[in-house]
Design an enzyme around this catalytic site. Structure first.
Site, mmCIF file in Angstrom:
data_model
loop_
_atom_site.group_PDB
_atom_site.id
_atom_site.type_symbol
_atom_site.label_atom_id
_atom_site.label_comp_id
_atom_site.label_asym_id
_atom_site.label_seq_id
_atom_site.Cartn_x
_atom_site.Cartn_y
_atom_site.Cartn_z
ATOM 1 N N HIS A 160 -12.411 -1.163 5.881
ATOM 2 C CA HIS A 160 -10.977 -1.488 5.840
ATOM 3 C C HIS A 160 -10.254 -0.991 7.083
ATOM 4 C CE1 HIS A 160 -7.088 -1.470 3.140
ATOM 5 N NE2 HIS A 160 -6.827 -1.826 4.382
ATOM 6 N N HIS B 257 -1.518 3.646 9.189
ATOM 7 C CA HIS B 257 -2.717 2.946 8.706
ATOM 8 C C HIS B 257 -2.897 1.686 9.539
ATOM 9 C CE1 HIS B 257 -5.621 0.741 6.481
ATOM 10 N NE2 HIS B 257 -4.761 -0.026 5.841
ATOM 11 N N TYR C 7 -9.919 16.191 22.782
ATOM 12 C CA TYR C 7 -8.718 15.608 22.181
ATOM 13 C C TYR C 7 -8.980 14.973 20.827
ATOM 14 C CZ TYR C 7 -5.516 16.771 25.872
ATOM 15 O OH TYR C 7 -4.710 17.477 26.728
ATOM 16 N N GLU D 19 0.819 -1.216 0.000
ATOM 17 C CA GLU D 19 0.000 0.000 0.000
ATOM 18 C C GLU D 19 0.855 1.269 0.000
ATOM 19 O OE1 GLU D 19 -4.191 -1.409 1.782
ATOM 20 O OE2 GLU D 19 -2.647 -1.129 3.307
ATOM 21 N N HIS E 151 -5.852 -1.378 11.285
ATOM 22 C CA HIS E 151 -7.130 -2.069 11.163
ATOM 23 C C HIS E 151 -7.780 -2.135 12.543
ATOM 24 C CE1 HIS E 151 -5.703 -4.424 7.320
ATOM 25 N NE2 HIS E 151 -5.641 -3.111 7.181
#
Length: 210
Positions: free
Chosen positions: A160, A92, A119, A73, A94
């Protein structure tokens, strides 16, 4: 920080995220901007077991020049770091709750998590666009990610997971952690009369903390 410092920091943050369940198996990837290119987690690597010496290095044109083969990716990180020249890193994951929001929200939404805490606003911002689903590793998502990143520090890839940028690697990791906890909070309060921050309070946070 030197490149070696950043390699070691990346491995330490990866291990911390993995140990706390923000990624499992070989899921997730992280990149860091360097003066002469980029560092990126290798393909099929576990964030919990990164070897600093084997972290991938790419040149300023995103060509692989050292370490193990980079994540499939690469294009995702290229899209965000190109759209946000002030960003120094991209995370990135999951992570469970943010991914759950990405399964519930409609692609095209830009605020699937309400401003419940200061925050969240300070680290993630006002907008959290939901990018339509693409198969993992499908480079055709790059234009959509680039467009989303131009006005947002973070986004959700539908079905995703989250993609978060920050001025530094530390900033990006902290923002990814805050996004996950905010997603958890939003799901816990779903259907309840929760008190959100007002638009004026959100504006005050953004004007004060950027």
């Amino acid at each position: 920080m030197t490149e070696q410092d950043l390699r070691e920091q990346l491995a330490a943050f990866g291990a911390s995220l993995f140990q706390r369940g923000y990624s499992v198996g070989s899921a997730g990837n992280i990149s860091v901007r360097l003066p002469d290119g980029y560092l990126m987690t290798p393909t099929n690597s576990s964030l919990g077991k990164l070897d600093p010496a084997r972290i991938s290095k790419l040149d300023t044109e995103w060509r692989h020049v050292g370490g193990d083969k980079p994540s499939k990716e690469v294009f995702l990180h290229r899209a965000v770091l190109t759209a946000r020249p002030e960003a120094g890193a991209v995370v990135h994951l999951h992570s469970t709750y943010a991914t759950a929001i990405g399964c519930l929200a409609e692609p095209g939404e830009d605020a699937p998590i309400p401003p419940l805490t200061p925050y969240f606003v300070m680290r993630v911002g006002r907008r959290l666009p939901v990018v339509p689903y693409y198969r993992p590793g499908d480079a055709s998502m790059e234009p959509a990610v680039f467009a989303a990143a131009q006005n947002s520090r973070a986004m959700l890839l539908a079905n995703h997971g989250p993609v978060v940028s920050g001025k530094t690697l530390t900033d990006a990791v902290y923002a990814a952690e805050e996004l996950e906890e905010s997603a958890k909070l939003a799901l816990m309060l779903r259907g309840q009369p929760a008190r959100e921050l007002t638009p004026a309070q959100v504006d005050d946070l953004l004007s004060t903390f950027g």
